[in-house]
Design a protein around this motif. Sequence first.
Motif, PDB file in Angstrom:
ATOM      1  N   GLU A 164       0.866  -1.162   0.000  1.00 21.85           N
ATOM      2  CA  GLU A 164       0.000   0.000   0.000  1.00 21.85           C
ATOM      3  C   GLU A 164       0.911   1.222   0.000  1.00 21.85           C
ATOM      4  O   GLU A 164       1.626   1.459   0.965  1.00 21.85           O
ATOM      5  N   PRO A 165       0.947   1.997  -1.106  1.00 21.52           N
ATOM      6  CA  PRO A 165       1.848   3.140  -1.160  1.00 21.52           C
ATOM      7  C   PRO A 165       1.600   4.109  -0.006  1.00 21.52           C
ATOM      8  O   PRO A 165       0.483   4.215   0.518  1.00 21.52           O
ATOM      9  N   VAL A 166       2.661   4.803   0.384  1.00 19.15           N
ATOM     10  CA  VAL A 166       2.547   5.747   1.495  1.00 19.15           C
ATOM     11  C   VAL A 166       1.667   6.909   1.084  1.00 19.15           C
ATOM     12  O   VAL A 166       1.515   7.219  -0.101  1.00 19.15           O
TER      13      VAL A 166
ATOM     14  N   ALA B 159      -3.655   5.835 -15.080  1.00 20.58           N
ATOM     15  CA  ALA B 159      -2.932   4.642 -14.639  1.00 20.58           C
ATOM     16  C   ALA B 159      -1.732   5.021 -13.769  1.00 20.58           C
ATOM     17  O   ALA B 159      -1.417   4.317 -12.796  1.00 20.58           O
ATOM     18  N   TYR B 160      -1.055   6.106 -14.107  1.00 14.19           N
ATOM     19  CA  TYR B 160       0.066   6.627 -13.309  1.00 14.19           C
ATOM     20  C   TYR B 160      -0.402   6.954 -11.889  1.00 14.19           C
ATOM     21  O   TYR B 160       0.242   6.588 -10.896  1.00 14.19           O
TER      22      TYR B 160
ATOM     23  N   CYS C 256      -0.337   5.727  -5.910  1.00 15.14           N
ATOM     24  CA  CYS C 256      -1.113   6.274  -4.789  1.00 15.14           C
ATOM     25  C   CYS C 256      -1.869   5.180  -4.046  1.00 15.14           C
ATOM     26  O   CYS C 256      -2.239   4.149  -4.618  1.00 15.14           O
ATOM     27  N   SER C 257      -2.095   5.429  -2.759  1.00 13.83           N
ATOM     28  CA  SER C 257      -2.960   4.564  -1.967  1.00 13.83           C
ATOM     29  C   SER C 257      -4.407   4.767  -2.390  1.00 13.83           C
ATOM     30  O   SER C 257      -4.719   5.672  -3.170  1.00 13.83           O
TER      31      SER C 257
ATOM     32  N   LYS D  58      -6.004   7.949  -4.322  1.00  9.77           N
ATOM     33  CA  LYS D  58      -6.582   7.830  -5.661  1.00  9.77           C
ATOM     34  C   LYS D  58      -7.869   8.645  -5.751  1.00  9.77           C
ATOM     35  O   LYS D  58      -8.098   9.357  -6.740  1.00  9.77           O
ATOM     36  N   GLU D  59      -8.716   8.543  -4.727  1.00  4.41           N
ATOM     37  CA  GLU D  59      -9.956   9.306  -4.729  1.00  4.41           C
ATOM     38  C   GLU D  59      -9.679  10.803  -4.708  1.00  4.41           C
ATOM     39  O   GLU D  59     -10.277  11.573  -5.473  1.00  4.41           O
ATOM     40  N   LYS D  60      -8.759  11.230  -3.837  1.00  3.09           N
ATOM     41  CA  LYS D  60      -8.400  12.647  -3.784  1.00  3.09           C
ATOM     42  C   LYS D  60      -7.803  13.111  -5.109  1.00  3.09           C
ATOM     43  O   LYS D  60      -8.133  14.196  -5.609  1.00  3.09           O
TER      44      LYS D  60
END
Length: 573
Positions: A44-46, A184-185, A190-191, A195-197
């Motif tokens: 899970e990315p920081v 996709a990047y 991103c966590s 991603k939503e933000k």
Amino acid sequence: MPLTKQNFSEVLLLPPEVDNAMQDSIREKDNSFLAGEDAFGSAEPVKKPTGRLVMHSMAMFGREFCYAVEAAFVTPVLLSVGLPKHLYSLVWLISPILGFVLQPVVGSASDHCTSGWGKRRPYILALGVMMLLGMALYLNGDMVISAVTTKRGQQQQTWAIVITMLGVVLFDFAADFIDGPIKAYLFDVCSHQDKEKGLHYHALLTGLGGALGYLTGAIDWAHTILGRFLGSEFQVIFFIAALVFLICLTVHLCSIPEAPLRDANAETKLLLKLDEPYEYGSIVKVKNSYLESGYAEIRTLPDLGKSTEMPHTEVQRRMTIKSLLKALLSMPSHYRCLCVSHLIGWTAFLSNMLFFTDFMGQIVYHGDPYAPHNSTAYLTYERGVEIGCWGMCINAVSSSLYSYLQKALLPYIRLKGLYFIGYLLFGLGTGFIGLFPRVHSTLALCSLFGVMSSTLYTVPFNLIAEYHREEELETIAASVICHPWDQFSSILFGTTLQSQKQQHKGKAEDPGRGKGIDCAALTCMVQLAQIIVGVGLGFLVSAAGSVVVVVISASAVSLIGCCFVALFVRYVE
């Protein structure tokens, strides 16, 4: 053969190459675990700072700024070089057809890109350069031909038309393509919360970029200092748009570091190059979660005599068009339903947006685009087109504001509510505009176009992120069975992991698909919608004899989309 103490000891003794590779991989996994990864290779990315997410979204600002400039100037440019009317549809159809065919190919290629700069950024940079080149050609095509040749006449006009058309097609092609790798990047680095933000910031800056692009196009640059210095209004617009896009693209590419996709061949070859075959066990393939989970396949026993280049060949196979089409056709049903809903939404949205300024000039202002250019009817039509551009600016500002409001609404109505409301409000708004074409009410209802725009740019990609998160969690759960002790026991006692993992079949993500190809499949629905609108609405307007049918059709399609997103799209709760 009977299992004796000596035989058991021999099983435990691994070849030196395998032992060293496993020890290195275990240490690497331990370090990854301390850095935040789980024991089975996923991570899970920081959490990313807000500033980094805004920087990442700047590419959407620059892209939409250039899109708005194209919308404002491409028709005057095409008219100024003398493009025949029967070629207009050709200009607008070439790019979406190419995009619909090639976009999944680019998405799949980026999924397997092993560049040291990352998987997505090389493609984003290449497409950004293509956008700049296309914009340079369609805004400066006539000037380039005049500088190259001194001959005047039909030949020069023909070349000017060819260069301008090439520029428009190249720009649209690259601008449509670039959205998939950008999304996709974001998903790669991103966590889930980020991603939503990030998608909300994408929609926010998309709206702002469009608004500023339309405002830039509304200024008369010909009589400014820049206009006199650069020679014409088109050169000024190109200079401003190119500068804005270059700055935004540079900021985007430097926003969040992207880890390169490591080539698993070196580790795989090391494990395959054994001096002598080992006959214990009957397993044919073992997924080694300690070596590049999801990428490296370790082939043992009967496969040892085969070519060690097999993993590389496998990657190449996945990137062929045949296997790519197979991956798209075998896409899970909820992905297909999401693509269909996206197609319905973009068909409704483009039906209205591509003809909106013409609707304002003909229906709301009662002008005539075919009247003599010095007549009152034609000047009235031009006035309606100008007001229509301001309506597009209202749409862009509304899109930005609503993308921020979505963050507040999401905890209460979830993605299903946001998706449904976007389609419903757009359907009702366009319906009222078609039934009651008045200037002020039409401009006020343009704000609902922004609701639809923001919805199309965020909610479907949020759902893609939800689907991927669900698949990753299921893959992690399935990989518990693939613990090294289970692999060892499989070799020791002659069992296979395939039987242990059978219950998880179909739940893990298809290795032929990745985030890039899923985003590309969703994005290419925009090109398919452009093809449908470009081919179908011309016949519809000719049959009805009025542009009103376009707005009414957009309303009907959007309301159908309401039912579809409520009944057929799957939402992860």
